[in-house]
Design an enzyme around this catalytic site. Structure first.
Site, PDB file in Angstrom:
ATOM      1  NE  ARG A   1      15.920 -12.095   2.989  1.00 38.94           N
ATOM      2  CZ  ARG A   1      16.173 -13.163   3.726  1.00 38.94           C
ATOM      3  NH1 ARG A   1      15.260 -13.648   4.533  1.00 38.94           N
ATOM      4  NH2 ARG A   1      17.332 -13.763   3.670  1.00 38.94           N
TER       5      ARG A   1
ATOM      6  CG  ASN B   1      12.430   1.371   6.069  1.00 43.38           C
ATOM      7  OD1 ASN B   1      11.676   0.719   5.349  1.00 43.38           O
ATOM      8  ND2 ASN B   1      12.503   1.162   7.379  1.00 43.38           N
TER       9      ASN B   1
ATOM     10  CD  GLU C   1       2.965   3.115   7.628  1.00 44.21           C
ATOM     11  OE1 GLU C   1       3.533   2.574   6.676  1.00 44.21           O
ATOM     12  OE2 GLU C   1       2.550   2.475   8.612  1.00 44.21           O
TER      13      GLU C   1
ATOM     14  NE  ARG D   1      21.598 -12.322   4.673  1.00 50.28           N
ATOM     15  CZ  ARG D   1      20.425 -11.918   5.160  1.00 50.28           C
ATOM     16  NH1 ARG D   1      19.997 -10.700   4.921  1.00 50.28           N
ATOM     17  NH2 ARG D   1      19.701 -12.709   5.907  1.00 50.28           N
TER      18      ARG D   1
ATOM     19  CG  ASP E   1      13.437  -0.326  12.237  1.00 51.92           C
ATOM     20  OD1 ASP E   1      13.198  -0.243  11.016  1.00 51.92           O
ATOM     21  OD2 ASP E   1      12.950  -1.206  12.961  1.00 51.92           O
TER      22      ASP E   1
ATOM     23  CB  SER F   1      -0.976  -0.004   1.185  1.00 51.00           C
ATOM     24  OG  SER F   1      -0.299   0.100   2.402  1.00 51.00           O
ATOM     25  CG  ASN F   2       3.574   2.711   2.978  1.00 49.94           C
ATOM     26  OD1 ASN F   2       3.353   3.894   3.228  1.00 49.94           O
ATOM     27  ND2 ASN F   2       3.392   1.747   3.879  1.00 49.94           N
TER      28      ASN F   2
ATOM     29  CG  HIS G   1       9.817   1.848  11.884  1.00 49.38           C
ATOM     30  ND1 HIS G   1       9.977   0.479  11.829  1.00 49.38           N
ATOM     31  CD2 HIS G   1       9.549   2.154  13.171  1.00 49.38           C
ATOM     32  CE1 HIS G   1       9.810  -0.020  13.046  1.00 49.38           C
ATOM     33  NE2 HIS G   1       9.549   0.973  13.885  1.00 49.38           N
TER      34      HIS G   1
HETATM   35  C1  GRF Z   1       3.962  -0.532   6.669  1.00 52.76           C
HETATM   36  O1  GRF Z   1       3.300  -0.367   7.886  1.00 52.76           O
HETATM   37  C2  GRF Z   1       5.367  -0.028   6.762  1.00 52.76           C
HETATM   38  O2  GRF Z   1       5.512   1.065   7.619  1.00 52.76           O
HETATM   39  C3  GRF Z   1       6.113  -1.209   7.316  1.00 52.76           C
HETATM   40  O3  GRF Z   1       5.513  -2.323   6.715  1.00 52.76           O
HETATM   41  C4  GRF Z   1       4.168  -2.017   6.343  1.00 52.76           C
HETATM   42  C5  GRF Z   1       4.055  -2.288   4.885  1.00 52.76           C
HETATM   43  O4  GRF Z   1       2.728  -2.122   4.415  1.00 52.76           O
HETATM   44  N1  GRF Z   1       7.522  -1.085   7.084  1.00 52.76           N
HETATM   45  P1  GRF Z   1       2.467  -2.021   2.862  1.00 52.76           P
HETATM   46  O5  GRF Z   1       3.055  -3.268   2.218  1.00 52.76           O
HETATM   47  O6  GRF Z   1       3.123  -0.784   2.370  1.00 52.76           O
HETATM   48  O7  GRF Z   1       0.981  -1.977   2.716  1.00 52.76           O
END
Ligand code: GRF
Length: 218
Positions: free
Chosen positions: A95, A111, A178, A69, A149, A17-18, A113
């Protein structure tokens, strides 16, 4: 002459979704980043299907199919190089990457978080925030460093914790934040409007009235 758009890759592991919020923001003609490739380390990630449907080059690279890896990361680097990527956005990418990979993208990999860092690093952030009794929760976009993080905070959005919240309801409120924060920070960062000095970032000037810290009304 206007600056070329920053060629941006998004790395996901699931829902995406992000990723969607970044892709949709980047459709704006004046947005300073364009999404040139999406990579998922999970072949079954719903987000990869959506990205393909949008006509975005989207690859599933199942980390389990690589012998090491280093080999997995080497293949990702090859895709990023072939796509002439300037910036990498991790968006629910589950990962941990090696220090060598992370350092190769120093100050070019972001990133998101789902907590107000440096509080609640790691997993299960919403349950832990409720357990701790905090009154505000939120999300953070930061530059990636080898430690999980960690890294300079580029922007944060705060949402209230309500009396009847569960980890699910709080998580939904944070996720809505987000989706506002990440596109906004990528916009500022890709436009070169955020400078980083040590572990601190600052906004050079705002663009389109955007700021990197806010409490959305959601
Ligand atoms: C989000 O809450 C993001 O902050 C975290 O993992 C989740 C991913 O959600 N790192 P999506 O796949 O973006 O819907």
């Amino acid at each position: 002459m206007t600056n070329p758009k920053k060629r941006t890759a998004i790395l996901i592991s699931g829902r995406g979704s992000n990723m969607k919020s970044l892709v949709e923001a980047a459709r704006r003609p004046d947005y300073p980043a364009e999404i040139v490739v999406v990579i998922s380390n999970r072949p079954d990630a719903p987000g990869i299907v959506w990205a393909k449907d949008q006509g975005i080059p989207a690859l599933a690279m199942d980390h389990k199919l690589y012998e090491s890896r280093a080999h997995f990361e080497g293949q990702i680097q090859s895709v990023l190089a072939a796509s002439r990527v300037d910036l990498v956005c991790l968006a629910g990418f589950m990962r941990l990457m090696t220090p060598a990979f992370v350092e190769s993208w120093r100050d070019r990999m972001l990133n998101i978080h789902p907590a107000l860092l440096p509080a609640f690093k790691g997993l299960d952030t919403h349950a832990r925030a409720l357990e701790a009794g905090v009154k505000f929760a939120g999300c953070t976009v930061h530059l990636v460093r080898p430690e999980m993080d960690e890294g300079p905070i580029l922007g944060q959005a705060a949402v209230p914790v309500l009396p009847d919240d569960t980890a699910v309801t709080l998580g939904e409120r944070v996720l809505a934040a987000e989706h506002l924060l990440y596109p906004r920070i990528l916009e500022l960062f890709a436009a070169g409007l955020i400078t980083v000095n040590g572990n601190k970032s600052s906004i050079v000037s705002d663009v389109n009235g955007l700021w990197a810290q806010f409490s959305p009304q959601i």
